[in-house]
Motif scaffolding. Structure first.
Motif, PDB file in Angstrom:
ATOM      1  N   UNK A  53       0.699  -6.333   2.306  1.00 20.09           N
ATOM      2  CA  UNK A  53       1.669  -6.102   3.161  1.00 20.09           C
ATOM      3  C   UNK A  53       2.528  -4.842   3.191  1.00 20.09           C
ATOM      4  N   UNK A  54       1.849  -3.959   4.167  1.00 18.51           N
ATOM      5  CA  UNK A  54       0.471  -3.924   4.609  1.00 18.51           C
ATOM      6  C   UNK A  54      -0.231  -2.686   4.343  1.00 18.51           C
ATOM      7  N   UNK A  55      -1.727  -2.638   4.549  1.00 12.75           N
ATOM      8  CA  UNK A  55      -2.299  -1.612   4.261  1.00 12.75           C
ATOM      9  C   UNK A  55      -2.186  -0.188   5.321  1.00 12.75           C
ATOM     10  N   UNK A  72       0.905  -1.234   0.020  1.00 11.89           N
ATOM     11  CA  UNK A  72      -0.004  -0.098  -0.133  1.00 11.89           C
ATOM     12  C   UNK A  72       1.008   1.316  -0.025  1.00 11.89           C
ATOM     13  N   UNK A  73       1.235   1.545  -1.244  1.00 13.87           N
ATOM     14  CA  UNK A  73       2.162   2.640  -1.286  1.00 13.87           C
ATOM     15  C   UNK A  73       1.988   3.501  -2.638  1.00 13.87           C
ATOM     16  N   UNK A 104       7.341   3.136 -12.392  1.00 17.08           N
ATOM     17  CA  UNK A 104       6.075   2.939 -12.359  1.00 17.08           C
ATOM     18  C   UNK A 104       5.500   2.154 -10.943  1.00 17.08           C
ATOM     19  N   UNK A 105       4.180   2.265 -10.533  1.00 16.89           N
ATOM     20  CA  UNK A 105       3.718   1.874  -9.342  1.00 16.89           C
ATOM     21  C   UNK A 105       2.098   1.836  -9.351  1.00 16.89           C
ATOM     22  N   UNK A 106       1.657   0.907  -8.892  1.00 12.42           N
ATOM     23  CA  UNK A 106      -0.013   0.753  -8.724  1.00 12.42           C
ATOM     24  C   UNK A 106      -0.535   0.700  -7.403  1.00 12.42           C
ATOM     25  N   UNK A 107      -1.808   1.368  -7.300  1.00 14.72           N
ATOM     26  CA  UNK A 107      -2.752   1.524  -6.263  1.00 14.72           C
ATOM     27  C   UNK A 107      -2.827  -0.024  -5.672  1.00 14.72           C
ATOM     28  N   UNK A 108      -2.799  -0.043  -4.293  1.00 12.16           N
ATOM     29  CA  UNK A 108      -3.212  -1.472  -3.483  1.00 12.16           C
ATOM     30  C   UNK A 108      -4.465  -2.062  -3.631  1.00 12.16           C
ATOM     31  N   UNK A 109      -5.561  -1.233  -3.371  1.00 14.61           N
ATOM     32  CA  UNK A 109      -6.894  -2.033  -3.062  1.00 14.61           C
ATOM     33  C   UNK A 109      -7.765  -2.235  -4.482  1.00 14.61           C
TER      34      UNK A 109
END
Length: 266
Positions: free
Chosen positions: A81-83, A46-47, A58-63
Motif C-alpha cells: 500500500x502502495x507500490x 514500498x519505501x 530499520x526498514x525492509x524492502x517491499x517485494x
C-alpha cells in the motif's frame, strides 16, 4: 454499536504492517497474528526508509517481503500500500506480480501509485521530477503491465486486481476510471464523497460502471466513529496500520474485523 446496513459487496478489512522499526522476525509474527485475527488483506509498503519515527531506523524492502508472505500465509490476500511506479520497469513489475501471484495461489493485489517520498528517489538515484510527470508515467505504465500479463507464460492464475492509490482529480482519478478494480482514496468522509462524484463522472466518460470499482480507504478511528459514514458512501474496504514501535498492535484492526462480521451477517 448500532447495526449497520449491508453493502453491495462483502465488507473487507486490511491491515498495513508497516515494515519499519522492527526486526523481520517481529514482522513475520505480525503477519501470522493478522491472518489469525481474520483480516482479509495484509499490506506492507514500498519505501526504502521509515516514514515516521527515527529516520535512520530499520526498514525492509517491499517485494522481497511479499514473496515471503506468499509462502508464509494461507488465506489472506497480500499487497503493498502502495507500490511506487517509479522504482521498477513496468514489464518487470508485471512479471514480479505474476510470480508472487503464483507463489500465493492467486492472492496478490497489485496496488500502485505514482510515488511521492523524495528521500527514496534521492538516495536510490531515481529522478524525482514533478508530481504531474510521475502521474503521467503511471498512466504510461498501467497498459504495459496489463499487456505484459497477457504475454507471460504461464499467465497469472487470475485477473490480478489493480488498486490505484491517490486522489488527484485531474490525472489520478481518470486512471482509476480506466484501469482500477479498487480505488484507495484518502480524506475525511465529506472529501471522499466529493471525489467519488468526480470519479463517477470519469467512469461515465470511459463507459465504465462505477460499481465495478471497489472503494477503499485508510482508517485510524473506530468503526463506531467511521463505520456508518463510510458504508453509507459505499466503502467496502478499510485498512488500519501499525508498525514495530507499537509492537504491531492489532487492537483497532480487531474492532474493524468484528464490525465486518456484523455487517456481512446482515
Amino acid at each position: 454499536m448500532s447495526a449497520p446496513s449491508r453493502p453491495t459487496r462483502p465488507f473487507r478489512v486490511g491491515v498495513q504492517l508497516q515494515p519499519q522499526h522492527a526486526t523481520y522476525a517481529e514482522i513475520r509474527r505480525a503477519v501470522e497474528a493478522a491472518e489469525d485475527a481474520g483480516v482479509d488483506i495484509v499490506f506492507n509498503w514500498d519505501h526504502f526508509y521509515p516514514l515516521s519515527g527515527p529516520a535512520d531506523g530499520p526498514n525492509f524492502e517491499c517485494w522481497s517481503m511479499l514473496a515471503a508472505w506468499a509462502e508464509q500465509t494461507n488465506r489472506v490476500e497480500i499487497s503493498a500500500l502502495v507500490t511506487c511506479n517509479s522504482y521498477r520497469n513496468p514489464d518487470l513489475l508485471a512479471d514480479m506480480a505474476r510470480t508472487v501471484d503464483h507463489i500465493s495461489d492467486g492472492r496478490l493485489i497489485l496496488a500502485i501509485g505514482a510515488g511521492w517520498f523524495e528521500k527514496d528517489y534521492d538516495e536510490y538515484g531515481y529522478p524525482f521530477g514533478t508530481a504531474g510527470r510521475r502521474i503521467d508515467a503511471l498512466g504510461e505504465a498501467l497498459p504495459r503491465i496489463v499487456s505484459r500479463w497477457e504475454q507471460l507464460v504461464p499467465a497469472p492464475t487470475r485477473k490480478i486486481p489493480i488498486m490505484i492509490g491517490g486522489g488527484g482529480e485531474k490525472k489520478t482519478l481518470p486512471l482509476v476510471a480506466r484501469y482500477a478494480d479498487i480505488w484507495h482514496g484518502f480524506g475525511e468522509p465529506d472529501e471522499l464523497a466529493r471525489k467519488i462524484d468526480i470519479l463517477h463522472g470519469y467512469c461515465a466518460e470511459h463507459g465504465r460502471d462505477p460499481g465495478e470499482i471497489e472503494l477503499s480507504t485508510a482508517v485510524q478511528k473506530s468503526p463506531d466513529e467511521l463505520g456508518e459514514s463510510l458504508t453509507g458512501l459505499g466503502y467496502t474496504l478499510v485498512t488500519t496500520d501499525c508498525d514495530g514501535r507499537s509492537g504491531y498492535d492489532l487492537g483497532l484492526t480487531r474492532e474493524w474485523v468484528a464490525y465486518r462480521d456484523e455487517i456481512n451477517a446482515g
